[in-house]
Design an enzyme around this catalytic site. Structure first.
Site, PDB file in Angstrom:
ATOM      1  N   HIS A  56      -1.909  -5.948  -2.923  1.00 37.80           N
ATOM      2  CA  HIS A  56      -1.647  -4.658  -2.279  1.00 37.80           C
ATOM      3  C   HIS A  56      -0.173  -4.305  -2.375  1.00 37.80           C
ATOM      4  O   HIS A  56       0.636  -4.685  -1.540  1.00 37.80           O
ATOM      5  CB  HIS A  56      -2.077  -4.719  -0.814  1.00 37.80           C
ATOM      6  CG  HIS A  56      -2.045  -3.398  -0.113  1.00 37.80           C
ATOM      7  ND1 HIS A  56      -2.828  -3.127   0.981  1.00 37.80           N
ATOM      8  CD2 HIS A  56      -1.328  -2.262  -0.340  1.00 37.80           C
ATOM      9  CE1 HIS A  56      -2.589  -1.893   1.405  1.00 37.80           C
ATOM     10  NE2 HIS A  56      -1.681  -1.353   0.606  1.00 37.80           N
ATOM     11  N   LEU A  59       3.682   0.843  -6.587  1.00 39.83           N
ATOM     12  CA  LEU A  59       4.712   0.944  -7.617  1.00 39.83           C
ATOM     13  C   LEU A  59       5.192   2.371  -7.818  1.00 39.83           C
ATOM     14  O   LEU A  59       6.137   2.605  -8.572  1.00 39.83           O
ATOM     15  CB  LEU A  59       4.199   0.356  -8.938  1.00 39.83           C
ATOM     16  CG  LEU A  59       3.983  -1.164  -8.917  1.00 39.83           C
ATOM     17  CD1 LEU A  59       3.406  -1.644 -10.247  1.00 39.83           C
ATOM     18  CD2 LEU A  59       5.276  -1.898  -8.597  1.00 39.83           C
ATOM     19  N   ARG A  60       4.523   3.328  -7.185  1.00 41.73           N
ATOM     20  CA  ARG A  60       4.961   4.734  -7.099  1.00 41.73           C
ATOM     21  C   ARG A  60       4.911   5.513  -8.406  1.00 41.73           C
ATOM     22  O   ARG A  60       5.005   6.744  -8.381  1.00 41.73           O
ATOM     23  CB  ARG A  60       6.389   4.827  -6.539  1.00 41.73           C
ATOM     24  CG  ARG A  60       6.587   4.174  -5.179  1.00 41.73           C
ATOM     25  CD  ARG A  60       5.692   4.766  -4.123  1.00 41.73           C
ATOM     26  NE  ARG A  60       6.045   4.337  -2.770  1.00 41.73           N
ATOM     27  CZ  ARG A  60       5.227   4.394  -1.745  1.00 41.73           C
ATOM     28  NH1 ARG A  60       3.985   4.837  -1.909  1.00 41.73           N
ATOM     29  NH2 ARG A  60       5.612   4.011  -0.553  1.00 41.73           N
ATOM     30  N   ASN A  90      -2.171   5.629  -5.058  1.00 42.12           N
ATOM     31  CA  ASN A  90      -1.659   6.853  -4.431  1.00 42.12           C
ATOM     32  C   ASN A  90      -0.399   7.322  -5.149  1.00 42.12           C
ATOM     33  O   ASN A  90       0.707   7.335  -4.617  1.00 42.12           O
ATOM     34  CB  ASN A  90      -1.425   6.670  -2.926  1.00 42.12           C
ATOM     35  CG  ASN A  90      -0.526   5.509  -2.587  1.00 42.12           C
ATOM     36  OD1 ASN A  90      -0.356   4.590  -3.380  1.00 42.12           O
ATOM     37  ND2 ASN A  90       0.049   5.540  -1.394  1.00 42.12           N
ATOM     38  N   HIS A 175      -8.235   1.345   3.199  1.00 39.22           N
ATOM     39  CA  HIS A 175      -7.279   1.658   4.256  1.00 39.22           C
ATOM     40  C   HIS A 175      -8.102   2.299   5.363  1.00 39.22           C
ATOM     41  O   HIS A 175      -8.685   3.362   5.165  1.00 39.22           O
ATOM     42  CB  HIS A 175      -6.225   2.630   3.720  1.00 39.22           C
ATOM     43  CG  HIS A 175      -5.308   3.199   4.746  1.00 39.22           C
ATOM     44  ND1 HIS A 175      -3.969   2.876   4.798  1.00 39.22           N
ATOM     45  CD2 HIS A 175      -5.509   4.080   5.755  1.00 39.22           C
ATOM     46  CE1 HIS A 175      -3.392   3.529   5.799  1.00 39.22           C
ATOM     47  NE2 HIS A 175      -4.314   4.272   6.390  1.00 39.22           N
ATOM     48  N   HIS A 228      -4.524  -4.481   5.099  1.00 41.57           N
ATOM     49  CA  HIS A 228      -3.533  -4.610   6.177  1.00 41.57           C
ATOM     50  C   HIS A 228      -4.103  -4.508   7.604  1.00 41.57           C
ATOM     51  O   HIS A 228      -3.790  -3.581   8.361  1.00 41.57           O
ATOM     52  CB  HIS A 228      -2.410  -3.594   5.997  1.00 41.57           C
ATOM     53  CG  HIS A 228      -2.820  -2.193   5.640  1.00 41.57           C
ATOM     54  ND1 HIS A 228      -3.819  -1.503   6.276  1.00 41.57           N
ATOM     55  CD2 HIS A 228      -2.325  -1.354   4.699  1.00 41.57           C
ATOM     56  CE1 HIS A 228      -3.925  -0.306   5.751  1.00 41.57           C
ATOM     57  NE2 HIS A 228      -3.036  -0.185   4.792  1.00 41.57           N
ATOM     58  N   ASP A 301       1.802  -5.125   1.050  1.00 42.55           N
ATOM     59  CA  ASP A 301       1.822  -3.665   1.199  1.00 42.55           C
ATOM     60  C   ASP A 301       3.211  -3.120   0.893  1.00 42.55           C
ATOM     61  O   ASP A 301       3.710  -2.229   1.580  1.00 42.55           O
ATOM     62  CB  ASP A 301       1.353  -3.248   2.597  1.00 42.55           C
ATOM     63  CG  ASP A 301       1.080  -1.746   2.711  1.00 42.55           C
ATOM     64  OD1 ASP A 301       1.047  -1.064   1.663  1.00 42.55           O
ATOM     65  OD2 ASP A 301       0.919  -1.241   3.845  1.00 42.55           O
ATOM     66  N   PHE A 319       5.778   6.604   6.263  1.00 42.02           N
ATOM     67  CA  PHE A 319       5.383   5.242   6.615  1.00 42.02           C
ATOM     68  C   PHE A 319       5.688   4.297   5.455  1.00 42.02           C
ATOM     69  O   PHE A 319       5.587   4.680   4.295  1.00 42.02           O
ATOM     70  CB  PHE A 319       3.877   5.182   6.894  1.00 42.02           C
ATOM     71  CG  PHE A 319       3.429   5.898   8.136  1.00 42.02           C
ATOM     72  CD1 PHE A 319       3.568   5.313   9.386  1.00 42.02           C
ATOM     73  CD2 PHE A 319       2.840   7.160   8.053  1.00 42.02           C
ATOM     74  CE1 PHE A 319       3.125   5.955  10.533  1.00 42.02           C
ATOM     75  CE2 PHE A 319       2.396   7.817   9.196  1.00 42.02           C
ATOM     76  CZ  PHE A 319       2.542   7.211  10.439  1.00 42.02           C
TER      77      PHE A 319
END
Length: 425
Positions: A56, A59-60, A90, A175, A228, A301, A319
């Site tokens: 989890h 890496l954006r 995401n 999630h 998480h 995470d 977050f």
């Protein structure tokens, strides 16, 4: 090419041993004094572990390159001893079809210094509505399916997704967050939110969706993995589901194991993550769940953001915190050194246990297996400061914490991808 790592300690051996690597795989373990090799590395009595596995991380890339890239994020992973990581979807665009996942795969092939296994989303653009083509994306290498960062709000949508994913022997990763119970909260709904006069997120926001989903998993036969976990109620639901024979697994983060709401000093967004830091009772339940196997593994995470984004306090900042570089040293220092768990337990939670979740060829040192390894100096003391962090993100609540047990060299298929002097190969 042959490479010999000499004089290392391994958990499975009482005496120091040597490890021979040939063509990227481990080919011998033991006292290997008469072996001819092109390169010899003196392990100096440090511990040699399997490369850590993180199921989890964020890496954006694509779309969030100011926060992190595949290149910078995998460098951070290598520095932290992680050799296999699973990247959340995401991004912008979301890897929800062949075109978008192919782009991610090409970037991984070009820029990653460790193994990166990409997730695909459950729904198109993570909107919780139209399901993706699960078979096509699995065939293209998606490790599992998740809308991470967003809880799938419709039970019907999740039910249909689980049916389809079960049919292809895949996994749904969730999630868990019921949006109707968030109440615009920015931290845990507890004593600290009252002190800071900030809107709180109640624990039931998470646990109620896990309860829904484990029943859907039972009905469909799908492997369901919970991201998480943060509350004692969630631990109870997962424990009950496992006892009922439901195919559910779960992870917990280092920050939820080591911190709770009482550790938040002020309106400082480096302590803002989702799920939030909960109560002391929740923290204790998480560790108990890890010890008894209710929670299967530890995952970071890792969620980098820019310094500017994180400068706006709890109400104005996104977050998330980073975790790849800090995970092992923090956990070793505050769990193993304090006798809360053994070194073997910690290593298992970071290697073999996460690899088992999705049947990954990772997490062990064995003859014939990939030489994905991390050499760790358990006596090396460091301070988590700017020089310690290699991620683009600096958003961590652990700044200035002193830690022991730092990786000094990381190998991916026998090649050194990071070493103590900060060099990347």
């Amino acid at each position: 090419m042959k490479k010999l790592i000499k004089n290392v300690q391994m958990l499975e051996h009482e005496e120091k041993v040597d490890v021979l690597i040939h063509n990227g795989k481990v080919t011998a373990i033991g006292k290997l004094d008469d072996v001819s090799t092109e390169e010899v590395i003196d392990g100096q009595g440090n511990y040699l572990f399997p490369g850590f596995v993180d199921v989890h991380i964020h890496l954006r890339e694509p779309g969030g390159e100011a926060k992190e890239t595949i290149e910078s994020g995998t460098m951070a992973a290598a520095k932290g001893g992680f050799t296999t990581v699973c990247a959340m979807p995401n991004t912008n665009p979301v890897p929800d079809d062949i075109k978008h996942l192919s782009f991610v795969n090409e970037k991984i092939e070009r820029d990653a210094s460790v193994h990166v296994l990409p997730y695909a989303s459950i729904t198109k653009s993570q909107k919780g509505e139209e399901l993706v083509d699960f078979q096509q994306l699995k065939d293209l290498g998606a490790v599992a399916f998740t809308d991470d960062g967003v809880g799938v709000q419709s039970a019907g949508t999740m039910f249909e997704a689980m049916k389809q994913v079960a049919a292809i022997n895949g996994s749904i990763v969730a999630h868990c967050e019921d949006n109707s119970l968030i109440y615009e909260g920015v931290m845990h709904d507890g004593e600290k939110s009252e002190q800071l006069d900030l809107a709180g997120i109640p624990s039931v926001c998470e646990s109620v969706q896990i309860a829904r989903d484990v029943l859907l998993a039972e009905a469909t036969g799908c492997h369901y993995h919970v991201c998480h976990v943060s509350t004692k109620e969630s631990v109870r639901v997962i424990r009950d589901a496992k006892q009922a024979g439901i195919n559910v697994t779960a992870e917990v983060t280092p920050h939820h194991l080591l911190l709770n709401e009482d550790d938040i000093p002020s309106n400082n967004a480096n302590y803002k993550m989702n799920p939030p830091l909960r109560s002391n009772a929740d923290q204790e339940a998480l560790f108990a769940g890890l010890l008894d196997g209710t929670l299967d593994c530890i995952a970071t995470d890792h969620a980098p953001h820019t310094a500017e984004e994180k400068s706006r306090g709890f109400e104005g900042s996104p977050f998330g915190i980073i975790g790849l570089e800090t995970a092992f040293p923090l956990l070793y220092t505050h769990l193993v050194k304090t006798n809360k768990c053994t070194l073997k337990q910690l290593v298992d939670w970071l290697t073999v246990k996460p690899a088992e979740l999705f049947s990954l060829t990772a997490g062990e040192i064995a003859i014939g297996q990939k030489a994905d390894l991390v050499l760790v100096n358990l006596n090396k003391t460091s301070v988590i400061d700017e020089s310690f962090i290699k991620s683009k993100g600096r958003n961590t609540p652990f700044k200035q914490w002193q830690v022991e047990g730092c990786p000094v060299m990381t190998f991916v298929e026998g090649e050194i991808v990071w070493q103590e002097d900060g060099q990347y190969v």
